[in-house]
Design an enzyme around this catalytic site. Structure first.
Site, PDB file in Angstrom:
ATOM      1  N   ASN A  58     -53.888  73.323  32.135  1.00 38.02           N
ATOM      2  CA  ASN A  58     -55.274  72.985  32.902  1.00 38.02           C
ATOM      3  C   ASN A  58     -55.252  74.347  33.428  1.00 38.02           C
ATOM      4  O   ASN A  58     -55.265  75.669  32.517  1.00 38.02           O
ATOM      5  CB  ASN A  58     -53.681  72.573  33.758  1.00 38.02           C
ATOM      6  N   HIS A  59     -56.031  74.457  34.445  1.00 36.63           N
ATOM      7  CA  HIS A  59     -56.805  75.959  35.071  1.00 36.63           C
ATOM      8  C   HIS A  59     -55.798  76.542  35.163  1.00 36.63           C
ATOM      9  O   HIS A  59     -55.117  75.737  36.505  1.00 36.63           O
ATOM     10  CB  HIS A  59     -58.265  75.572  35.295  1.00 36.63           C
ATOM     11  N   GLY A  60     -55.740  77.583  35.059  1.00 32.62           N
ATOM     12  CA  GLY A  60     -54.959  79.055  35.750  1.00 32.62           C
ATOM     13  C   GLY A  60     -54.925  78.363  36.991  1.00 32.62           C
ATOM     14  O   GLY A  60     -56.405  78.455  37.784  1.00 32.62           O
ATOM     15  N   MET A  68     -61.697  79.588  39.594  1.00 35.44           N
ATOM     16  CA  MET A  68     -60.338  79.423  38.773  1.00 35.44           C
ATOM     17  C   MET A  68     -60.729  78.578  37.426  1.00 35.44           C
ATOM     18  O   MET A  68     -60.128  78.933  35.874  1.00 35.44           O
ATOM     19  CB  MET A  68     -60.314  77.757  39.725  1.00 35.44           C
ATOM     20  N   TRP A  73     -55.893  79.456  30.969  1.00 32.58           N
ATOM     21  CA  TRP A  73     -55.469  78.091  30.597  1.00 32.58           C
ATOM     22  C   TRP A  73     -53.654  78.199  31.176  1.00 32.58           C
ATOM     23  O   TRP A  73     -53.240  78.719  30.630  1.00 32.58           O
ATOM     24  CB  TRP A  73     -55.579  76.989  29.803  1.00 32.58           C
TER      25      TRP A  73
END
Length: 133
Positions: A58-60, A68, A73
């Protein structure tokens, strides 16, 4: 795996990091999104219902002021046990483990560990678990 069925409208991302056991069924409109290092491991006879999303990356979000989409990640391998059933439109987040024989109710969001032979669903936003009998 042997004798697996993946419906045509399913989406597999980073397929080299997705491992299916034997006799797995992946229904229509499902997304299996593995990470660059993290995997999605699905055990024998697991059922993945329509519209399910399983994400191992998922995106950080840690850095404010940085969009974002531009952040590193975050990843975590997802393990779905043998004979588990993910109901329609459920979402399994990075690092989650679904035990053997567990059932995830339709529309449920899972982040963490679901014990074997447990039924889990959401009720008014709360995660409810009970033994499978």
């Amino acid at each position: 795996g042997r004798d697996c069925l993946i419906d045509r409208t399913s989406w597999l991302v980073n397929g080299e990091n997705i491992e299916l056991g034997d006799h797995v069924k992946v229904a229509t409109y499902t997304a299996l999104i593995a990470g660059f290092q993290s995997k999605i491991q699905i055990g024998n006879y697991a059922l993945i219902g329509p519209g399910v999303i399983v994400v191992a990356a998922n995106h950080g979000i840690a850095m404010t002021g940085v969009p974002m989409r531009d952040q590193s990640w975050t990843e975590g391998t997802v393990v779905i046990g043998e004979d588990a059933w993910l109901g329609a439109n459920s979402v399994i987040l990075p690092g989650s483990t679904i035990g053997n024989g567990a059932i995830v109710g339709a529309g449920t969001v899972v982040h963490g560990h679901i014990p074997p032979n447990t039924i889990v669903h959401q009720d008014m936003g709360a995660l409810v678990m009970r033994p499978r009998r």
